[in-house]
Design a protein around this motif. Structure first.
Motif: not given
Ligand SMILES: [Zn+2]
Ligand SMILES: [Zn+2]
Length: 279
Positions: A62-69, A154-156, A175-177
């Protein structure tokens, strides 16, 4: 067992939590497991749920934030060492660079396994990488018997929600949003919505005088949802069931369930690791 369902692997957040592994779930499509996000502990959670890590040939981020990868390096090398011979990964721009950095970090280790132990590099050194355009759209993976579409939320950082459509059945990952129309549209009429509900009242108590907590909450409301908002999105999109996930330690499950249920007439499920969510 149904041929189209979700297995929750990790329902946690960036904060380490004994009860919840890092964000990850498998969409099971006719016995083909598709991994969505790969948080800390994902490979072990696959083993705990009796899915062979080497059988995962498709990973969507969904995105490449640390908690998701966080779990990707372990999955990438571990699944390969168990015999995976092919892998396709899909995610936002930057995914290729992220993947190549991991190969670079472990270059000496990989060289040893390939050149000295003689293990084929297939499934590790030839990974097919698909970067999604910023405005989302269809994701073509012919070998998976489902249509997959993505929509920016919409996330950061650049983040996508995903919709898996199999005949008249649909499973959506938010995803995170924060609440956003693109997600409501993506989730329209879905059977299952796996929804970010990180901002639980029990964690971000409105009466708290902790200035730092208040400051963090003011930022988080622009990039995550509360359980109530998760319910509102589910109601607006007209889904059949919503699964609350991305839960922080000390989230009061009963309270989160009640808050979402007040806003949503369908079925509310507070996600727990290794639960199967069926249609
Ligand atoms: Zn995130
Ligand atoms: Zn996250």
């Amino acid at each position: 067992m149904q041929s189209f369902y979700v297995r929750l692997l990790g329902t946690g957040s960036p904060k380490p939590n004994r009860e919840r592994s890092g964000p990850a779930q498998v969409i099971m499509v006719d016995e083909t497991p598709v991994l969505v996000d790969c948080g800390e502990g994902t490979t072990r959670q696959l083993l705990n749920s009796e899915i062979n890590p080497e059988d995962i040939k498709h990973v969507l981020f969904t995105h490449l934030h640390s908690d998701h990868v966080f779990g990707y390096a372990h999955f990438l090398l571990g699944g390969w060492s168990l015999g995976r011979k092919e892998l396709t990964i899909v995610g936002p721009k930057g995914l290729k660079e992220f993947h190549e950095k991991i190969l670079d970090i472990f270059k000496e280790d990989i060289d040893y396994r390939v050149n000295t132990l003689g293990i084929s590099g297939n499934g590790l050194l030839d990974v097919n990488i698909i970067e999604i355009p910023d405005d989302g759209g269809e994701i073509e993976i012919p070998e998976i018997n489902t249509e997959i579409s993505s929509a920016p939320v919409v996330h950061n950082v650049t983040t996508f929600g995903f919709r898996f459509q199999k005949g008249d059945q649909a499973i959506v990952i938010s995803g995170d949003t924060c609440p956003v129309d693109s997600l409501v549209t993506l989730a329209k009429g879905a059977d299952i919505l796996i929804q970010d509900a990180a901002i639980a009242t029990s964690v971000f108590n409105a009466e708290s005088t902790d200035a730092n907590l208040k400051k963090i909450k003011d930022i988080l409301v622009k990039e995550h949802c509360s359980p109530k908002q998760a319910g509102e999105i589910a109601e607006e999109a007209g889904v059949k069931s919503v699964v609350l996930t991305h839960l922080l330690p000390n989230t009061n499950e009963t309270e989160a369930f009640q808050e979402a249920s007040k806003a949503f007439n369908g079925k509310v499920i507070v996600g727990r690791d290794l639960d199967d969510i069926t249609i």
